[in-house]
Scaffold this motif. Structure first.
Motif, PDB file in Angstrom:
ATOM      1  N   ASN A 137       0.830  -1.219   0.000  1.00 41.16           N
ATOM      2  CA  ASN A 137       0.000   0.000   0.000  1.00 41.16           C
ATOM      3  C   ASN A 137       0.857   1.258   0.000  1.00 41.16           C
ATOM      4  OD1 ASN A 137      -2.160  -1.687   0.179  1.00 41.16           O
ATOM      5  ND2 ASN A 137      -2.562  -1.319   2.342  1.00 41.16           N
ATOM      6  N   GLY A 568      -6.014   0.829  -4.614  1.00 49.41           N
ATOM      7  CA  GLY A 568      -5.509  -0.366  -3.937  1.00 49.41           C
ATOM      8  C   GLY A 568      -6.616  -1.346  -3.585  1.00 49.41           C
ATOM      9  N   SER A 570      -9.150  -0.949  -1.514  1.00 51.50           N
ATOM     10  CA  SER A 570      -9.468  -1.011  -0.085  1.00 51.50           C
ATOM     11  C   SER A 570     -10.516   0.028   0.273  1.00 51.50           C
ATOM     12  CB  SER A 570      -8.195  -0.757   0.720  1.00 51.50           C
ATOM     13  OG  SER A 570      -8.517  -0.469   2.056  1.00 51.50           O
ATOM     14  N   PHE A 576      -3.391   3.169   3.845  1.00 55.50           N
ATOM     15  CA  PHE A 576      -2.492   3.774   2.863  1.00 55.50           C
ATOM     16  C   PHE A 576      -1.723   4.963   3.438  1.00 55.50           C
ATOM     17  CE2 PHE A 576      -5.338   1.115   0.684  1.00 55.50           C
ATOM     18  CZ  PHE A 576      -4.618   0.621  -0.391  1.00 55.50           C
TER      19      PHE A 576
END
Ligand code: ASP
Length: 610
Positions: A137, A568, A570, A576
């Motif tokens: 991340n 990512g 998420s 992150f």
């Protein structure tokens, strides 16, 4: 020299080389007289083989997880290859090693699927950051950062830093404040954004500015917000709205390409705020799937341009069904292929809309069966022919389930938007690997603040009205005589030259064309209920600057953390951010915020009232 190679580097072609690696001990496995150690660093994992000759040394000072180790030896081919690992075809036969540092037993396992809970991982974030999942991340974040800088640099933007110790910036949140020791009793505010500075830079002639910058907003932390977060903050001079939209959809497409390898060649769709609210019920719709909202009934005070269409709805007149007849708003979605839902599933959906977060009284369902027949929860009030009419208006197909909500405009519209998203999720229509961008344009300039019976800026007070509506703004008194009828005030209909970029149902950026004339800016402050003195006190510097040749300008800011999280795959921006705060705004690793010494308080002339 601590190392000749990293732990992610060695391959079959290196067999025979003498190497030295340094890193952290991931695992220690003993097989008879042989010991295998997986050594990890930022770049990967390499297997080390310790022969019998090293046993004495290993036994004298046993290695544990997360020890920092330096080891030298020869690269050999592995007999038992691990093709999951890039280095998995080789191992190092160690000839000598030394422990550079010991480690206490880590409080959780340093691997992708760790056994550490959220709180524990945050307390030991420096260990959490060692895990591959978190590292990826952080790497993605850096890739987004690099791509952003590359694109903006190529397009003539300059990164110019702006100060953190400033005066309040009105982005609608509370300020974090910093007491000034040298100016007793006075405080700086931390920037909620560099908004006024980037506008001043335009006045100064730096016509393309950007910054990847921290912003500070003291808000009650709703899920997944951070009190300090990062923006890609940009401003341009001598531009119209279209110039900005084109430049910045270019930026996002460039990031897609560089970071994800995605060629986003489609033009980014553009819709007005009225259209998205009407068709999706929300100002940041997820357009990866259809299931658009059908408006069966709306109040006369909203969506001027849509009134005629809704007047043709099959329930426009009296239906005899009180729930519809007494409601301000009736909206529906047709859920594809859901006509087969069982009674239990329908009951569960009804409970879902009745939850306090959604707050509806009930849910009407109409099954449009595959054989073309219709069956509803309101059969008592509607003939099949009437249901057919509704199905047609809602654009339903045989096999669909029509869900209808009725109630007050704002709540009902929000509820149908939530219901649409929920069903999109349940039906697997919100695909993680699909990215759909959307520009939402022409937001209302003002919002009505009920408690104070006045107008507030929907975006911020520097946003310009649509040029055709400047006269409406200048020519009308902002005072709202009749609170109940605020929607009839001419200001309620003024649209802004403001735009948001939406990605998969998330607002990832927003900005506007700015006011750049003193007179209009003063009118705006007055419209927001500021006296002339207040405006002068708070924003005199900007009003002053507007007297010295301010160029037309506009800009945008993207939520950098959120953009990274979406790319990512998420839900959480915290994943992150290297050192995030928890949901109560605490850094549990530092244990901040914390009290300060009496001496410091005295120096700052602060007496606590606790
Ligand atoms: N300063 C604005 C914000 O933080 C963005 C902009 O108008 O450029 O939302």
């Amino acid at each position: 020299m601590y190392r000749t190679h990293t732990c992610g580097e060695l391959r079959l072609k290196d067999v025979g080389s003498e190497v030295t690696l340094a890193g952290w001990v991931q695992t220690v496995r003993k097989f008879g007289s042989i010991t295998f150690i997986d050594l990890r660093d930022r770049y990967g994992i390499t297997q080390l083989l310790f022969g019998e000759d090293l046993n004495e040394q290993l036994e004298a000072a046993p290695l544990g997880r997360e020890f920092v180790l330096q080891a030298s030896g020869t690269v050999i081919e592995r007999s038992n290859k691990n093709l999951q690992l890039p280095t998995g075809e080789v191992e190092i036969r160690i000839s000598s090693f030394s422990v550079l540092n010991k480690s206490a037993i880590p409080p959780f396992t340093i691997q992708d699927d760790t056994d550490g809970g959220d709180d524990l991982r945050m307390r030991y974030r420096y260990l959490d950051l060692r895990r591959g999942a978190v590292k990826r991340n952080i790497e993605l974040r850096y890739a987004v950062n690099r791509a952003t800088r590359e694109y903006l640099h190529q397009n003539g933007f300059m990164d110019i830093e702006t100060p953190f110790l400033i005066k309040s910036t009105p982005e609608g949140a509370r300020d974090f404040v910093v007491p000034s020791r040298m100016n007793p009793g006075e405080f700086y505010a931390l920037p909620q954004s560099p908004q006024t500075f980037k506008q001043l830079l335009m006045v100064s002639g730096y016509d393309r500015y950007y910054q990847i910058v921290k912003c500070f907003r003291d808000e009650d932390l709703r899920a997944d917000r951070q009190p300090e977060f990062t923006q890609i903050d940009c401003e341009m001079a001598f531009v119209e709205q279209d110039d900005i939209l084109n430049m910045f959809e270019g930026l996002i497409k460039f990031i897609f390409k560089q970071v994800k390898g995605i060629d986003y060649t489609d033009a980014v769709e553009r819709m007005t705020w009225e259209d998205v609210m009407f068709h999706y019920g929300i100002d940041k719709p997820d357009i990866r799937f259809g299931m658009k909202v059908a408006n069966l009934k709306i109040p006369a005070t909203v969506f001027d341009e849509k009134q005629a269409a809704v007047a043709a709805s099959p329930i426009a007149g009296s239906t005899g069904f009180g729930v519809f007849d007494n409601a301000e708003t009736v909206v529906a979605i047709a859920v594809p292929g859901a006509a087969e839902y069982t009674r239990k599933q329908l009951d569960e959906l009804t409970d879902w809309v009745k939850r306090p977060q959604i707050g509806m009284q009930g849910l009407v369902n109409i099954k449009y069966n595959s054989d073309g027949s219709l069956k509803s929860s309101v059969d008592k009030f509607f003939t099949e022919a009437a249901l057919q009419e509704i199905a047609k208006y809602v654009n339903a197909k045989p096999g669909d389930l029509i869900l209808v909500l009725a109630g007050a405009e704002e709540r009902t519209r929000k509820a149908i938007a939530e219901l649409r998203l929920e069903l999109g999720e349940r039906l697997g229509l919100r695909k993680k690997d699909e990215f759909r961008l959307l520009w939402v344009l022409d937001f209302p300039l003002f919002e009505y603040a009920e408690e104070e019976n006045r107008w507030v800026a929907r975006h911020h007070p520097f946003t310009s009205p649509k040029p055709s509506q400047i006269e409406t703004m200048i020519g009308n008194d902002p005072v709202i005589e009749n609170a109940a009828e605020y929607l009839k005030h001419p200001y309620a209909n003024i649209k802004a030259n403001a735009y948001d970029m939406v990605l998969n149902g998330n607002e990832i950026g927003g900005g506007s064309i700015r006011i750049f004339q003193r007179e209009l800016q003063e009118k705006m402050f007055a419209a927001l209920g500021m006296t002339q003195e207040e405006a002068q006190h708070k924003f005199g510097f900007l009003l002053g600057a507007f007297e010295y040749g301010a160029p037309p300008h506009g800009g945008i800011a993207f939520g950098f953390d959120r953009l990274c999280a979406i790319l990512g795959g998420s839900e959480s921006i915290r994943d992150f951010i290297a050192f995030p705060k928890n949901n109560s705004g605490r850094d549990v690793m530092l244990d901040a915020p914390a009290g300060i010494d009496q001496k410091q308080l005295d120096e700052l002339n602060i007496k606590l009232a606790l």
